[in-house]
Design a protein around this motif. Structure first.
Motif: not given
Length: 535
Positions: A10-21
């Motif tokens: 879940e932390r990894s998904e948050i990082e990917i989403s944040y980076a994408k935004q």
């Protein structure tokens, strides 16, 4: 392990989403190609903002690195370890169940031998009692007694065998029980404990890695933030404002002082000298507030591209536009010449090696390129002519006083041709896409103008006629405040050229506006009402 793996995922998904935004945000504010934003990139604050966007993009990349490292160093490893852990745990529990089943089986064998021994002992006792009874009975034959004695001996033998079996089973069970409770089961529990300790230690390592993954990117994140700070510190307001001034300066010279007009002296009014529109206006409105002088500040409502020679622009802007057009044309010529050279080489190859292609197939394209080059060279000559004309008319530092708004000639023809900025628009159309704020910066001397002015050219009262004029050339008058005229048309002059290259004329009561002084021939009435002449 499963819970922690899920957490890291879940932390990894948050990082990917944040980076994408963050990447999308950076992309959203990137200047579009061939837009006004791209042209503004010459300013330090625009370059600083662009650097910030690029650094932000790199910053987003570091969060992607965090996600990738979390996946490779923790999630993948723990997922694989989890499978190994489950297999090992299953094996240990299987060994435990197997040991338990074995001891239970051994206990059942012991119980079975014990019961058999018990049964054999009872049967041996019964056989002995029967023998003794038969032996005591005088009526029984000797053969029966012997038979009973043999039967008793057999039973005693069986009891003895059962006893030895029970004894051996008991010894074996006790040994196995001791081994089960003191060796096998403790070993299994020890393995389970070791497995748990390894699992906990593995979690500890992963938690440390979790922090280290973040820590590893901090130097690069710091560099990104340092880059943003450096970009902000590189902003130079004065440099930017100078570039704006340089970009939008008009090339006009400010008007000089208005000289004193002595009405006490009798004089002959000449037709060529400039004058205010009428006596009343001269008294009520200072020269600085003259509509003709303030036109650079008036908002441009006409966004048309203007004539090909950019004659609707002020001298400096026109020179820049012409120079830019020449540079574009020279680039196009160079491109065409490069194409021509390449095709010529191709043709030579075809001539030497006919099997590779037909040399004649290149000729039409070569002819087309030659025509294009001729057209472009003609355009270059045309624009060079206009550029030379503009540079000749550009005011120099030495003749500032001459361009003070006074005209020293005595005939109207010279008046119409002595304007260095002929055909400049009175509505402030310096450039095609320019607003009034930029125009305020571009004004050569804003302090000489009055603080208030209107956006309209209409005065509060009707101006009297001070002469007539004849249109030498047609003028379309697209810009606000101008009026269109046809060649040879006769109009009334209501306000003379004040040094900005425009004369105010009237066709009838409702139609009036500015026309370029160089487009008309002015005939003033020396005794006209309000024909106040400069001395």
């Amino acid at each position: 392990v499963e819970k922690y793996t899920k957490f890291v995922k879940e932390r990894s998904e948050i990082e990917i989403s944040y980076a994408k935004q963050i990447r999308n945000l950076s992309k959203k504010y990137q200047p579009k190609k061939n837009s006004k934003e791209e042209e503004e990139s010459k300013y330090t604050f625009c370059r600083a903002f662009l650097t910030t966007l690029n650094e932000l993009n790199d910053y987003a990349g570091q969060h992607e690195v965090i996600a990738e490292n979390l996946t490779s160093l923790i999630i993948t490893e723990l997922t694989r370890y989890l499978q190994e852990l489950k297999t090992e745990r299953k094996s240990h529990f299987h060994d435990g169940r197997k040991a338990q089943q074995h001891i239970e089986s051994s206990w059942k064998q012991l119980e079975s031998s014990k019961r058999r021994f018990e049964r054999d002992c009872k049967e041996a006792d019964r056989a002995q009692q029967y023998f003794e009874k038969m032996d005591a009975d005088i009526n029984v034959t000797k053969a029966d007694v012997e038979k009973a004695r043999q039967q008793a001996q057999v039973r005693h033998q069986m009891a003895s065998d059962s006893k030895s079996d029970y004894s051996s089973y008991l010894q074996k069970f006790n040994q196995e029980q001791t081994e089960h409770y003191y060796t096998i089961i403790p070993n299994i529990f020890q393995k389970l404990q070791d497995m748990e300790e390894k699992r906990i230690e593995r979690l500890s390592v992963c938690m440390k890695t979790f922090a280290d993954v973040d820590r590893q990117v901090l130097p690069i994140v710091g560099k990104c933030l340092d880059g943003m700070t450096k970009a902000a510190e590189s902003i130079e307001p004065k440099t930017d404002s100078k570039q704006v001034v340089e970009s939008y300066k008009s090339g006009f010279e400010p008007p000089g002082d208005v000289e004193f007009e002595d009405y006490g002296q009798a004089m002959k009014r000449t037709a060529s000298e400039t004058s205010l529109s009428n006596t009343k206006e001269g008294k009520e409105k200072p020269t600085g507030k003259s509509k003709g002088k303030l036109w650079p500040f008036i908002k441009n409502k006409n966004k048309g591209s203007g004539p090909e020679d950019f004659s609707h622009l002020p001298p400096e802007q026109r020179r820049k536009k012409l120079q830019g057009k020449l540079d574009e044309l020279n680039k196009d010529i160079q491109k065409e010449m490069d194409q021509r050279d390449a095709l010529t080489k191709m043709k030579d190859v075809y001539v030497k090696n006919p099997q590779m292609g037909d040399p004649a197939s290149v000729d039409p394209r070569l002819a087309e390129i030659s025509q294009n080059i001729e057209k472009l060279q003609f355009e270059v000559q045309k624009f060079e002519g206009w550029l030379a004309e503009v540079e000749e008319r550009m005011p120099s530092k030495s003749d500032t006083h001459r361009r003070s708004g006074l005209y020293e000639t005595q005939n109207s023809t010279t008046v119409s041709n002595n304007c260095a900025q002929d055909r400049e628009s009175p509505d402030g159309s310096y450039t095609e896409e320019q607003n009034s704020e930029v125009q305020v910066k571009a004004q050569p001397n804003p302090t000489t103008t009055a603080p208030e002015f209107d956006d309209e050219f209409d005065d509060e009262e009707v101006l009297p006629t001070i002469g007539t004029c004849k249109a030498l050339y047609p003028f379309e008058g697209h810009n606000e405040g101008t009026i269109s005229v046809a060649e040879g048309e006769l109009l009334y002059v209501i306000e003379e050229d004040k040094g900005d290259g425009w004369t105010r004329v009237r066709r009838n009561e409702d139609e009036e506006g500015y026309v370029p002084t160089s487009y008309i021939e002015v005939l003033l009435e020396t005794n006209a009402k309000g024909a106040m002449t400069y001395i």
